[in-house]
Design a protein around this motif. Structure first.
Motif, PDB file in Angstrom:
ATOM      1  N   LEU A   4      21.585 -24.909   8.387  1.00  0.00           N
ATOM      2  CA  LEU A   4      23.014 -24.401   9.200  1.00  0.00           C
ATOM      3  C   LEU A   4      24.021 -23.416   8.082  1.00  0.00           C
ATOM      4  N   THR A  30      20.605 -20.810  17.544  1.00  0.00           N
ATOM      5  CA  THR A  30      20.096 -21.386  16.199  1.00  0.00           C
ATOM      6  C   THR A  30      18.927 -22.395  16.600  1.00  0.00           C
ATOM      7  N   ALA A 118      30.161 -23.361  11.235  1.00  0.00           N
ATOM      8  CA  ALA A 118      29.274 -24.490  10.848  1.00  0.00           C
ATOM      9  C   ALA A 118      29.178 -25.819  11.031  1.00  0.00           C
TER      10      ALA A 118
END
Length: 126
Positions: A4, A30, A118
């Protein structure tokens, strides 16, 4: 969630955004999204020049398990698409943060402030 990047912004709909600081951004899905979908077999991207509103459906990613819509994180005009991902969807599975899907010229760069950090995105996936 092992991967991430902190320098990116995120949406609750599992898109990431890289701000190029010139009124344009790159957008992808993602690592969490690609893991959930599984092996991607097809990617449909928007037309260059298409205008999109934030949160509107803009692309489709399809895996052996299912198809999923990709929603525009911000309002803007598509300036570029990643043809390599259309030809080789598995690039997203290999590195979701290198395999951007499309680039937008933003209508309003201030919209970037509405995206998640994040840490905030991580809270949406747990």
């Amino acid at each position: 969630m092992a991967n991430l990047p902190e320098h990116l912004k995120y949406t609750a709909a599992h898109a990431w955004v890289l701000d190029h600081a010139d009124g344009t951004v790159s957008v992808g899905i993602t690592d969490h999204a690609q893991e959930t979908l599984g092996d991607l077999v097809f990617v449909e991207l928007p037309a260059i020049g298409a205008h999109v509103a934030a949160e509107a459906q803009i692309a489709v990613v399809e895996s052996v398990k299912s198809a999923s819509d990709v929603y525009a994180p911000l309002s803007g005009t598509v300036t570029e698409i990643n043809a390599a991902v259309m030809d080789n969807p598995e690039l997203v599975n290999q590195d979701a943060y290198a395999a951007w899907l499309f680039k937008l010229r933003l209508d309003d760069p201030a919209e970037l402030e509405q995206l998640l950090s994040a840490a905030a995105y991580l809270n949406t996936t747990t």
